[in-house]
Write a protein that holds these residues in place. Structure first.
Motif, PDB file in Angstrom:
ATOM      1  N   LEU A   4     -12.756  -8.222  85.201  1.00 36.04           N
ATOM      2  CA  LEU A   4     -12.261  -7.356  84.136  1.00 36.04           C
ATOM      3  C   LEU A   4     -12.039  -8.119  82.834  1.00 36.04           C
ATOM      4  CD1 LEU A   4      -9.753  -4.972  85.981  1.00 36.04           C
ATOM      5  CD2 LEU A   4     -12.180  -4.657  85.506  1.00 36.04           C
ATOM      6  N   LYS A   5     -11.732  -9.405  82.930  1.00 34.43           N
ATOM      7  CA  LYS A   5     -11.555 -10.203  81.716  1.00 34.43           C
ATOM      8  C   LYS A   5     -12.870 -10.383  80.959  1.00 34.43           C
ATOM      9  CE  LYS A   5      -7.479 -12.910  82.992  1.00 34.43           C
ATOM     10  NZ  LYS A   5      -6.685 -12.373  81.876  1.00 34.43           N
ATOM     11  N   HIS A   6     -14.000 -10.131  81.626  1.00 29.83           N
ATOM     12  CA  HIS A   6     -15.294 -10.292  80.970  1.00 29.83           C
ATOM     13  C   HIS A   6     -15.451  -9.340  79.788  1.00 29.83           C
ATOM     14  CE1 HIS A   6     -19.646 -10.907  80.576  1.00 29.83           C
ATOM     15  NE2 HIS A   6     -19.790  -9.593  80.571  1.00 29.83           N
ATOM     16  N   PHE A   7     -14.739  -8.224  79.805  1.00 33.09           N
ATOM     17  CA  PHE A   7     -14.906  -7.212  78.772  1.00 33.09           C
ATOM     18  C   PHE A   7     -14.014  -7.455  77.558  1.00 33.09           C
ATOM     19  CE2 PHE A   7     -15.994  -5.344  82.860  1.00 33.09           C
ATOM     20  CZ  PHE A   7     -17.245  -4.810  82.592  1.00 33.09           C
ATOM     21  N   PHE A   8     -13.246  -8.542  77.571  1.00 34.27           N
ATOM     22  CA  PHE A   8     -12.357  -8.852  76.451  1.00 34.27           C
ATOM     23  C   PHE A   8     -12.906 -10.070  75.702  1.00 34.27           C
ATOM     24  CE2 PHE A   8      -9.829  -6.626  79.553  1.00 34.27           C
ATOM     25  CZ  PHE A   8      -9.043  -5.782  78.796  1.00 34.27           C
ATOM     26  N   SER A   9     -12.955  -9.961  74.393  1.00 38.21           N
ATOM     27  CA  SER A   9     -13.379 -11.084  73.558  1.00 38.21           C
ATOM     28  C   SER A   9     -12.901 -10.823  72.141  1.00 38.21           C
ATOM     29  CB  SER A   9     -14.904 -11.262  73.588  1.00 38.21           C
ATOM     30  OG  SER A   9     -15.556 -10.098  73.088  1.00 38.21           O
ATOM     31  N   ARG A  10     -12.676 -11.917  71.419  1.00 39.79           N
ATOM     32  CA  ARG A  10     -12.208 -11.771  70.033  1.00 39.79           C
ATOM     33  C   ARG A  10     -13.369 -11.405  69.122  1.00 39.79           C
ATOM     34  NH1 ARG A  10     -13.153 -16.241  66.783  1.00 39.79           N
ATOM     35  NH2 ARG A  10     -14.088 -18.033  67.827  1.00 39.79           N
ATOM     36  N   ALA A  11     -13.030 -10.835  67.992  1.00 44.85           N
ATOM     37  CA  ALA A  11     -14.047 -10.372  67.053  1.00 44.85           C
ATOM     38  C   ALA A  11     -14.541 -11.527  66.197  1.00 44.85           C
ATOM     39  CB  ALA A  11     -13.468  -9.270  66.159  1.00 44.85           C
ATOM     40  N   MET A  12     -15.864 -11.572  65.984  1.00 45.50           N
ATOM     41  CA  MET A  12     -16.499 -12.539  65.098  1.00 45.50           C
ATOM     42  C   MET A  12     -17.241 -11.734  64.030  1.00 45.50           C
ATOM     43  SD  MET A  12     -17.902 -15.309  67.880  1.00 45.50           S
ATOM     44  CE  MET A  12     -18.174 -16.526  66.595  1.00 45.50           C
ATOM     45  N   VAL A  13     -16.903 -11.969  62.782  1.00 46.20           N
ATOM     46  CA  VAL A  13     -17.442 -11.177  61.676  1.00 46.20           C
ATOM     47  C   VAL A  13     -18.811 -11.712  61.291  1.00 46.20           C
ATOM     48  CG1 VAL A  13     -17.033 -10.341  59.330  1.00 46.20           C
ATOM     49  CG2 VAL A  13     -15.109 -10.732  60.877  1.00 46.20           C
ATOM     50  N   SER A  14     -19.792 -10.817  61.201  1.00 48.81           N
ATOM     51  CA  SER A  14     -21.142 -11.197  60.810  1.00 48.81           C
ATOM     52  C   SER A  14     -21.261 -11.196  59.290  1.00 48.81           C
ATOM     53  CB  SER A  14     -22.157 -10.236  61.422  1.00 48.81           C
ATOM     54  OG  SER A  14     -21.910  -8.913  60.992  1.00 48.81           O
ATOM     55  N   ALA A  15     -22.462 -11.535  58.790  1.00 51.34           N
ATOM     56  CA  ALA A  15     -22.670 -11.633  57.343  1.00 51.34           C
ATOM     57  C   ALA A  15     -22.528 -10.270  56.659  1.00 51.34           C
ATOM     58  CB  ALA A  15     -24.043 -12.231  57.067  1.00 51.34           C
ATOM     59  N   ASN A  16     -22.845  -9.197  57.348  1.00 55.60           N
ATOM     60  CA  ASN A  16     -22.733  -7.864  56.746  1.00 55.60           C
ATOM     61  C   ASN A  16     -21.343  -7.260  56.906  1.00 55.60           C
ATOM     62  OD1 ASN A  16     -22.716  -7.370  59.457  1.00 55.60           O
ATOM     63  ND2 ASN A  16     -24.643  -6.213  59.498  1.00 55.60           N
ATOM     64  N   GLY A  17     -20.402  -8.039  57.426  1.00 62.56           N
ATOM     65  CA  GLY A  17     -19.027  -7.580  57.539  1.00 62.56           C
ATOM     66  C   GLY A  17     -18.685  -6.871  58.822  1.00 62.56           C
ATOM     67  N   LYS A  18     -19.637  -6.692  59.722  1.00 57.05           N
ATOM     68  CA  LYS A  18     -19.382  -6.018  60.988  1.00 57.05           C
ATOM     69  C   LYS A  18     -18.870  -7.013  62.034  1.00 57.05           C
ATOM     70  CE  LYS A  18     -22.775  -2.318  60.350  1.00 57.05           C
ATOM     71  NZ  LYS A  18     -23.959  -1.628  60.936  1.00 57.05           N
ATOM     72  N   ALA A  19     -18.024  -6.511  62.927  1.00 53.46           N
ATOM     73  CA  ALA A  19     -17.464  -7.357  63.979  1.00 53.46           C
ATOM     74  C   ALA A  19     -18.435  -7.455  65.147  1.00 53.46           C
ATOM     75  CB  ALA A  19     -16.124  -6.791  64.454  1.00 53.46           C
ATOM     76  N   CYS A  20     -18.485  -8.621  65.732  1.00 57.87           N
ATOM     77  CA  CYS A  20     -19.378  -8.871  66.871  1.00 57.87           C
ATOM     78  C   CYS A  20     -18.602  -9.658  67.909  1.00 57.87           C
ATOM     79  CB  CYS A  20     -20.619  -9.637  66.413  1.00 57.87           C
ATOM     80  SG  CYS A  20     -21.826  -9.942  67.723  1.00 57.87           S
ATOM     81  N   SER A  21     -18.778  -9.320  69.165  1.00 63.07           N
ATOM     82  CA  SER A  21     -18.038  -9.996  70.229  1.00 63.07           C
ATOM     83  C   SER A  21     -18.739 -11.283  70.646  1.00 63.07           C
ATOM     84  CB  SER A  21     -17.891  -9.070  71.440  1.00 63.07           C
ATOM     85  OG  SER A  21     -19.144  -8.868  72.060  1.00 63.07           O
ATOM     86  N   GLY A  22     -17.959 -12.189  71.238  1.00 56.97           N
ATOM     87  CA  GLY A  22     -18.538 -13.424  71.747  1.00 56.97           C
ATOM     88  C   GLY A  22     -19.515 -13.183  72.877  1.00 56.97           C
ATOM     89  N   THR A  23     -19.277 -12.147  73.673  1.00 54.05           N
ATOM     90  CA  THR A  23     -20.197 -11.824  74.764  1.00 54.05           C
ATOM     91  C   THR A  23     -21.564 -11.434  74.230  1.00 54.05           C
ATOM     92  OG1 THR A  23     -18.331 -11.055  76.089  1.00 54.05           O
ATOM     93  CG2 THR A  23     -20.522 -10.398  76.803  1.00 54.05           C
ATOM     94  N   ALA A  24     -21.591 -10.661  73.145  1.00 54.30           N
ATOM     95  CA  ALA A  24     -22.872 -10.283  72.547  1.00 54.30           C
ATOM     96  C   ALA A  24     -23.600 -11.496  71.995  1.00 54.30           C
ATOM     97  CB  ALA A  24     -22.638  -9.253  71.444  1.00 54.30           C
TER      98      ALA A  24
END
Length: 496
Positions: free
Chosen positions: A412-432
């Protein structure tokens, strides 16, 4: 002169009772450990009994789950798990507990299915293959040989000194003191015994290091030329073999890179831990706590009935205790209270797991539809606010709990990750990002693998600003080796 005064100081602090502390520890346990605790209470508490059901119903529950819920339904309406009133159902409904005598209650309890037994029943354990430990397997082979009692005793000393990997870590000089033979064993005697044990199966057993273990298995290579090159590599170039430095090995052996690559690939198919083939240790398989399936366009989240303890209160014993309760039966009263608390704990535990799992599925719906690249950033607080529990409770619930999905089993912890902001301002997870790194490495050239810096530059071109050390950390989390060890030669893949 010392002056003394008294004043009242009012403070507010939070304390946990021993029972609440125990409940928190149980919530953090895996379902396997929690089941062991419940079985332990079941074995020593006379008011608890196992609730047996039809095997066909149980197998159906294992496939489809014990509790059915739509991911869009309210959490308060979806849980239909084991409640205390259901678990504590009377064994014989046709008997009126309030008017029945003690003998009627006792006889009724003897007729319950949970109490019935047959001496002729065959358990599934009777069909399990009995494991043979490594030392017993080797002793059995020694017993078929025509050996003198002295040689058999010395070989037995070597066998009993092997570790779980099948290696002899103890120097032969120390084994001389252990060998109880007359006359005393010499170093030459133990070397002969060692060679005798090394000739047994599995091949490679009783080796003193990895090189000797691999060398003992080279007889399995049929081609004499390949076997000779493999022996030279194992005996003289283990460092280059471990570093996968194929060009250096090719120069040292005066052979082509492709030929050396093929020989190294054959060596890597040998077993560096032959003792594991007959290890008595059991593998602990992961049993998912919840099962996620897609039905008619909606993702269903269900508890796995196999991990939910099926226990209930023995109403017969509870009725008898209530009728004859006195001060001398304080211990039995504690047992009854513990039984009721255990049932509440089972209900609360799996209800919370189900609620948290449903919230995760609702938040990560795109992950189930499109894979890891669609994983969204998710924090514990978001799930805690949605379910209505504390953030620390979500952390405990997701610890050592697993979810079975159509694409695999995830913690269940696999689905949690902090947000990483991309160049266009959108948030992206570490898993992605890890999924993107894995796709980049899988698409790299076989003879020119990408370094972590090159992967970082490719991510930057896609609008993701990630540090090189972060790429290295994610690559290691994916268990992908560094660029030097991923390099292949002449199109021949190197086995991991």
């Amino acid at each position: 002169m010392i002056q003394m005064d008294a004043r009242a100081d009012q403070r507010q602090s939070q304390t946990l009772s021993p029972r609440l502390q125990h409940a928190v520890r149980l919530l953090q346990m895996s379902s396997l450990d929690f089941g062991i605790v419940v079985r332990d209470v079941l074995g020593r508490n006379p008011f608890l009994e196992a609730e047996e059901g039809d095997g066909e119903d149980e197998s159906e529950g294992l496939r489809d789950g014990d509790i059915d819920s739509r991911s869009g339904e309210a959490a308060g309406e979806v849980y239909d798990g084991p409640r205390e009133t259901d678990l504590a159902a009377p064994a014989q409904a046709e008997i009126d507990r309030s008017t029945a005598s003690d003998s009627d209650l006792w006889l009724a309890d003897g007729l319950t299915p949970a109490r019935q037994g047959h001496d002729g029943d065959v358990s599934a354990l009777d069909f399990m293959m009995e494991e043979t430990p490594l030392n017993a397997h080797l002793h059995g082979q020694l017993g078929t040989m025509a050996l003198s009692p002295r040689d058999l005793a010395l070989a037995g000393v070597v066998v009993e000194s092997l570790d779980d990997d099948g290696y002899l870590r103890t120097p032969l000089n120390e084994l001389r003191e252990v060998a109880d033979v007359v006359p005393a064993a010499t170093l030459e005697d133990l070397q002969i015994a060692l060679k005798l044990v090394q000739s047994l199966e599995p091949a490679g057993v009783a080796a003193r290091d990895v090189a000797e273990c691999l060398s003992l298995q080279l007889g399995e290579i049929e081609c004499p030329h390949v076997r000779a090159m493999a022996r030279a590599i194992v005996n003289d170039h283990m460092d280059s073999l471990a570093a996968r430095d194929v060009p250096t090995l090719a120069r040292a052996l005066d052979a082509s890179v492709g030929e050396v690559e093929a020989v190294c690939d054959r060596i890597r198919h040998l077993d560096p831990r032959p003792g594991w083939r007959l290890s008595s240790s059991r593998v602990n398989y992961i049993v998912p706590d919840v099962i996620v399936k897609k039905d008619r366009g909606a993702w269903n989240v269900r508890l796995n009935a196999a991990v939910v303890p099926k226990v209930r209160i023995n109403e017969v014993y509870a009725q008898l205790f209530q009728r004859h309760r006195c001060a001398e039966n304080a211990e039995m009263g504690a047992h009854l209270q513990e039984a009721r608390w255990t049932l509440r704990n089972v209900e609360q535990r799996f209800s919370t797991i189900l609620d948290v799992s449903q919230a995760i599925v609702r938040r990560q719906r795109h992950f189930f539809e499109y894979g890891s690249m669609a994983m969204k950033p998710l924090g514990l607080r978001e799930i805690a606010d949605e379910v209505g529990i504390h953030e620390s409770t979500v952390s405990r619930v997701t610890n050592n709990k697993y979810m079975a999905t159509p694409t695999g089993v995830y913690e269940l912890k696999h689905f949690f990750s902090r947000a990483m902001v991309s160049a266009n301002g959108k948030a992206c997870s570490g898993t992605a990002i890890r999924g993107l790194i894995q796709d980049i490495i899988e698409a790299e050239s076989t003879d020119r693998p990408l370094s972590d810096a090159e992967i970082t530059r490719q991510l930057a071109r896609q609008g993701l600003t990630v540090a090189r050390r972060t790429v290295t950390k994610y690559r290691q989390m994916l268990r992908i080796e560094a660029v030097g060890r991923r390099k292949r030669h002449d199109g021949l893949a190197v086995s991991a």
